[in-house]
Write a protein that holds these residues in place. Sequence first.
Motif, PDB file in Angstrom:
ATOM      1  N   THR A   1     -51.124-110.380 -31.374  1.00 34.02           N
ATOM      2  CA  THR A   1     -50.331-109.213 -30.971  1.00 34.02           C
ATOM      3  C   THR A   1     -51.224-108.008 -30.672  1.00 34.02           C
ATOM      4  O   THR A   1     -50.916-107.202 -29.790  1.00 34.02           O
ATOM      5  CB  THR A   1     -49.290-108.845 -32.043  1.00 34.02           C
TER       6      THR A   1
ATOM      7  N   ASP B   1     -51.152-106.025 -27.182  1.00 35.43           N
ATOM      8  CA  ASP B   1     -50.915-104.582 -27.189  1.00 35.43           C
ATOM      9  C   ASP B   1     -51.992-103.806 -26.441  1.00 35.43           C
ATOM     10  O   ASP B   1     -51.750-102.693 -25.969  1.00 35.43           O
ATOM     11  CB  ASP B   1     -50.836-104.058 -28.623  1.00 35.43           C
TER      12      ASP B   1
ATOM     13  N   ARG C   1     -48.144-106.547 -20.272  1.00 39.14           N
ATOM     14  CA  ARG C   1     -47.421-106.545 -21.551  1.00 39.14           C
ATOM     15  C   ARG C   1     -45.927-106.724 -21.361  1.00 39.14           C
ATOM     16  O   ARG C   1     -45.277-107.465 -22.092  1.00 39.14           O
ATOM     17  CB  ARG C   1     -47.652-105.243 -22.319  1.00 39.14           C
TER      18      ARG C   1
END
Length: 204
Positions: free
Chosen positions: A18, A22, A29
């Motif tokens: 993650t 990010d 994204r």
Amino acid sequence: CANPANLSTALNRAKHITKLIDSLPAVLRTSIKELNIFDTNNPFDEYWACEYDHDINSGFYSAATGGFGQVNIWNITPQMDTIAHELGHCLDSKIFEQLYGYKGYITNDKGDWAQAIAADGNSVSSYGDNALVEDLAESVSLYITNPAKFFKKYPNRAKVLMDMFNQYLENELGFNSKMTRGQVNKRLLELGFDSNFIRSYLDQ
């Protein structure tokens, strides 16, 4: 996770993955809607080995698979190149869906990407040689991990990819011709785009 042998290891993998996602630009994204992390190999590895003419007995396996808003991470801890590759598939399929309202890959539908490959006259990677969609995903991966090399060695692919990014931004994030240059520049910086992309976008 599917029956993790070690919960701590599974949580660390999830945090690592993650964090990578990010750090990517919003154009990538926002193309992912579902992330699945498994501690098993891909049950369809034999199919993909056959599809791409690999010997399943030589150690071929899928590190990850992606497309249509979903990314599956198989029994590995991936690095940025793998994550960017799979989100490239998600972007490819998302643009197709924006245009037509059903599932497909824009790379296969239009001839732009094939023409860009021919014009560049080179291979982005041996894995990318398997299919147009893989060449695009490998190009997205290189754009993220080494943008200077990507723009220098693959200028025609870079132009088509920037056009795809532009189209996605306009359709998904509400960019339009009424925004001033300064507003667009500020927004792209906020979304995490690098200077090469911003310059390309503003100078078109």
